[in-house]
Motif scaffolding. Sequence first.
Motif, PDB file in Angstrom:
ATOM      1  N   GLY A 253      59.909  61.356  93.753  1.00 31.03           N
ATOM      2  CA  GLY A 253      58.567  60.904  94.086  1.00 31.03           C
ATOM      3  C   GLY A 253      57.789  60.783  92.791  1.00 31.03           C
ATOM      4  N   SER A 254      56.756  59.941  92.769  1.00 33.84           N
ATOM      5  CA  SER A 254      55.877  59.882  91.596  1.00 33.84           C
ATOM      6  C   SER A 254      54.969  61.111  91.636  1.00 33.84           C
ATOM      7  CB  SER A 254      55.022  58.627  91.643  1.00 33.84           C
ATOM      8  OG  SER A 254      54.024  58.781  92.638  1.00 33.84           O
ATOM      9  N   PRO A 255      54.411  61.503  90.490  1.00 35.49           N
ATOM     10  CA  PRO A 255      53.483  62.637  90.514  1.00 35.49           C
ATOM     11  C   PRO A 255      52.370  62.450  91.543  1.00 35.49           C
ATOM     12  CG  PRO A 255      54.097  62.135  88.259  1.00 35.49           C
ATOM     13  CD  PRO A 255      54.697  61.052  89.108  1.00 35.49           C
ATOM     14  N   PHE A 256      51.782  61.257  91.647  1.00 34.81           N
ATOM     15  CA  PHE A 256      50.677  61.068  92.584  1.00 34.81           C
ATOM     16  C   PHE A 256      51.135  61.208  94.038  1.00 34.81           C
ATOM     17  CE2 PHE A 256      48.278  58.368  95.488  1.00 34.81           C
ATOM     18  CZ  PHE A 256      47.052  59.026  95.439  1.00 34.81           C
ATOM     19  N   THR A 257      52.278  60.609  94.378  1.00 36.56           N
ATOM     20  CA  THR A 257      52.743  60.680  95.772  1.00 36.56           C
ATOM     21  C   THR A 257      53.147  62.105  96.144  1.00 36.56           C
ATOM     22  OG1 THR A 257      53.213  58.344  96.013  1.00 36.56           O
ATOM     23  CG2 THR A 257      54.583  59.835  97.321  1.00 36.56           C
ATOM     24  N   LEU A 258      53.754  62.825  95.220  1.00 38.05           N
ATOM     25  CA  LEU A 258      54.084  64.231  95.495  1.00 38.05           C
ATOM     26  C   LEU A 258      52.797  65.053  95.657  1.00 38.05           C
ATOM     27  CD1 LEU A 258      57.137  64.837  93.134  1.00 38.05           C
ATOM     28  CD2 LEU A 258      57.140  64.489  95.622  1.00 38.05           C
ATOM     29  N   ALA A 259      51.807  64.797  94.806  1.00 39.32           N
ATOM     30  CA  ALA A 259      50.535  65.521  94.913  1.00 39.32           C
ATOM     31  C   ALA A 259      49.865  65.222  96.257  1.00 39.32           C
ATOM     32  CB  ALA A 259      49.615  65.139  93.753  1.00 39.32           C
ATOM     33  N   THR A 260      49.952  63.971  96.707  1.00 34.96           N
ATOM     34  CA  THR A 260      49.349  63.601  97.994  1.00 34.96           C
ATOM     35  C   THR A 260      49.988  64.394  99.135  1.00 34.96           C
ATOM     36  OG1 THR A 260      48.856  61.405  97.159  1.00 34.96           O
ATOM     37  CG2 THR A 260      48.845  61.651  99.540  1.00 34.96           C
ATOM     38  N   TYR A 261      51.317  64.491  99.133  1.00 37.68           N
ATOM     39  CA  TYR A 261      51.986  65.294 100.168  1.00 37.68           C
ATOM     40  C   TYR A 261      51.559  66.756 100.080  1.00 37.68           C
ATOM     41  CZ  TYR A 261      54.980  61.806 102.278  1.00 37.68           C
ATOM     42  OH  TYR A 261      55.433  60.731 102.992  1.00 37.68           O
ATOM     43  N   ALA A 262      51.445  67.285  98.849  1.00 36.50           N
ATOM     44  CA  ALA A 262      51.067  68.692  98.672  1.00 36.50           C
ATOM     45  C   ALA A 262      49.648  68.934  99.192  1.00 36.50           C
ATOM     46  CB  ALA A 262      51.180  69.074  97.199  1.00 36.50           C
ATOM     47  N   ILE A 263      48.749  68.006  98.939  1.00 35.05           N
ATOM     48  CA  ILE A 263      47.342  68.172  99.347  1.00 35.05           C
ATOM     49  C   ILE A 263      47.196  68.008 100.865  1.00 35.05           C
ATOM     50  CG2 ILE A 263      45.062  67.071  99.198  1.00 35.05           C
ATOM     51  CD1 ILE A 263      45.946  66.345  96.222  1.00 35.05           C
ATOM     52  N   GLU A 264      47.863  66.992 101.410  1.00 34.43           N
ATOM     53  CA  GLU A 264      47.729  66.709 102.844  1.00 34.43           C
ATOM     54  C   GLU A 264      48.572  67.670 103.689  1.00 34.43           C
ATOM     55  OE1 GLU A 264      45.753  64.506 104.364  1.00 34.43           O
ATOM     56  OE2 GLU A 264      44.887  63.731 102.497  1.00 34.43           O
ATOM     57  N   GLY A 265      49.601  68.261 103.113  1.00 32.57           N
ATOM     58  CA  GLY A 265      50.486  69.142 103.868  1.00 32.57           C
ATOM     59  C   GLY A 265      51.452  68.375 104.763  1.00 32.57           C
ATOM     60  N   GLY A 266      51.653  67.104 104.486  1.00 39.64           N
ATOM     61  CA  GLY A 266      52.572  66.284 105.281  1.00 39.64           C
ATOM     62  C   GLY A 266      52.079  64.855 105.292  1.00 39.64           C
ATOM     63  N   THR A 267      52.596  64.065 106.250  1.00 40.38           N
ATOM     64  CA  THR A 267      52.155  62.674 106.373  1.00 40.38           C
ATOM     65  C   THR A 267      50.929  62.645 107.269  1.00 40.38           C
ATOM     66  OG1 THR A 267      54.486  62.037 106.288  1.00 40.38           O
ATOM     67  CG2 THR A 267      52.937  60.343 106.970  1.00 40.38           C
TER      68      THR A 267
ATOM     69  N   ILE B 238      62.293  62.863  98.552  1.00 46.87           N
ATOM     70  CA  ILE B 238      61.343  63.039  97.441  1.00 46.87           C
ATOM     71  C   ILE B 238      60.643  64.400  97.491  1.00 46.87           C
ATOM     72  CG2 ILE B 238      60.908  60.566  97.093  1.00 46.87           C
ATOM     73  CD1 ILE B 238      58.106  61.088  98.435  1.00 46.87           C
ATOM     74  N   LEU B 239      60.625  65.047  98.659  1.00 42.24           N
ATOM     75  CA  LEU B 239      59.856  66.299  98.773  1.00 42.24           C
ATOM     76  C   LEU B 239      60.652  67.537  98.344  1.00 42.24           C
ATOM     77  CD1 LEU B 239      58.047  65.502 102.131  1.00 42.24           C
ATOM     78  CD2 LEU B 239      57.284  65.105  99.797  1.00 42.24           C
ATOM     79  N   VAL B 240      61.936  67.360  98.073  1.00 43.14           N
ATOM     80  CA  VAL B 240      62.830  68.473  97.713  1.00 43.14           C
ATOM     81  C   VAL B 240      62.285  69.359  96.576  1.00 43.14           C
ATOM     82  CG1 VAL B 240      65.017  68.691  96.433  1.00 43.14           C
ATOM     83  CG2 VAL B 240      65.005  67.668  98.717  1.00 43.14           C
ATOM     84  N   PRO B 241      61.690  68.798  95.497  1.00 43.38           N
ATOM     85  CA  PRO B 241      61.235  69.677  94.400  1.00 43.38           C
ATOM     86  C   PRO B 241      60.020  70.531  94.750  1.00 43.38           C
ATOM     87  CG  PRO B 241      61.492  67.398  93.646  1.00 43.38           C
ATOM     88  CD  PRO B 241      61.579  67.381  95.135  1.00 43.38           C
ATOM     89  N   LEU B 242      59.339  70.228  95.864  1.00 43.24           N
ATOM     90  CA  LEU B 242      58.118  70.989  96.171  1.00 43.24           C
ATOM     91  C   LEU B 242      58.432  72.421  96.614  1.00 43.24           C
ATOM     92  CD1 LEU B 242      55.950  68.263  97.973  1.00 43.24           C
ATOM     93  CD2 LEU B 242      55.948  68.934  95.562  1.00 43.24           C
ATOM     94  N   THR B 243      59.575  72.620  97.257  1.00 37.30           N
ATOM     95  CA  THR B 243      59.919  73.969  97.730  1.00 37.30           C
ATOM     96  C   THR B 243      60.034  74.976  96.576  1.00 37.30           C
ATOM     97  OG1 THR B 243      60.815  73.187  99.822  1.00 37.30           O
ATOM     98  CG2 THR B 243      61.656  75.308  99.023  1.00 37.30           C
TER      99      THR B 243
END
Length: 353
Positions: free
Chosen positions: A147-161, A79-84
């Motif tokens: 990933g859903s917009p919220f879950t992707l945003a959570t990863y972006a904000i937290e910088g990981g799990t 799910i994190l592939v589009p963030l790069t």
Amino acid sequence: MSAAMSNKDRFLAACRREVVDRPPIWIMRQAGRYMSSYRALRERAHFLEICRRPELSLEATMMAVDQLGIDAAILFSDILVPLTPMGLEVAFDEGGPRLPPVRDRAGIDRLATDVTGELGYVADAVALIRKTLDQRPDPLPLLGFSGSPFTLATYAIEGGTTKNKHALRKMIWDHPDALHALLDKMATVVLPYCRMQLDAGADAVQLFDTWGGLLTESEWREFSMPYTQRVMSGLRASHPHVPIVHYALEAAHLTNVFAELPCDVLSVDHKEPLSLIRDKTGGRYALQGNVEPGVMTCSTTAIAKAVEACVRGYGRTPGHIVNLGHGITPDASVAGARAFVEVAKATGAALWG
Ligand code: CP3
């Protein structure tokens, strides 16, 4: 006795809550480190390389198809592939995913949203998997995902799990407008990303809102729902007949809100019985799940008991896709996963026969 159906018809009929010969089954994270063949592939290539090279993504996807006897294939990716391409370079190390955290308006404003072109390798992987599946007798349906917009945003904000998600909390309480701007960008990326996978040959699409369950109902209504709805409504408009699956973890307190989503299938964890979720959602959604994934590390007797209880618990009502409530873990076994699939098929066939 229902006549035997093709693999594609069975899966699509289950998504639409139509009568099937038996409920279809697949396993969340079905290609992964619990397989020796996957670990061997990982000796040859880093996880991200497997995601980026269509022939390796195909190899991983087909491992699950060939070894487990499942009724649906899923694109091997993350799910994190589009963030790069958005500007947040994702790395995977021993501790899981890592990316540079975005926590302020300037960082959010810098994120790119026109990224589908850079994700062409995902479309290539989908097309290659589709072609490979279609060369076999009785081709399996193929799921794409995001990933859903919220879950992707959570990863972006937290910088990981992270454990406590305090950076997310700070955004929710101190900077809600910035969070909305980030969610808007995520939805802008996710919709064309899903469309691209469907156009390349995926038969259905699953949106993973893995962290949605962290929110209260009113928070979920504000920060996850509108963005997920925008993606789902956009997909309905462009691909009206394609089943849309929504997944959330530890979200039993949100079932009533999920009953307002414009999707076909709710994929749920093990905390509530499927029959209860079906009642709460008025029988308007197919349900996917919901065996507790830890069972997959136990004896085949235990696995058989758990999956049989799941299939019988849903009962002889259309609209069940058998699965786990979350991903299978590295300490599970291929023999256990095979037993899970076999017992699900046999129990389902006995129930519907
Ligand atoms: O089901 C499949 O076979 C398809 C592949 C798939 C992966 N990730 C492969 C993967 C899918 C559908 C995902 C989705 C995903 N990725 C989610 C949503 C589902 C869920 O589990 O809640 C999430 C939250 C992620 C993010 C992610 N990817 C994390 C937190 C991790 C690290 C934890 C872990 O299991 O290692 C990953 C890595 C990952 N994604 C692996 C695999 C096979 C392991 C990578 C490796 O080989 O080391």
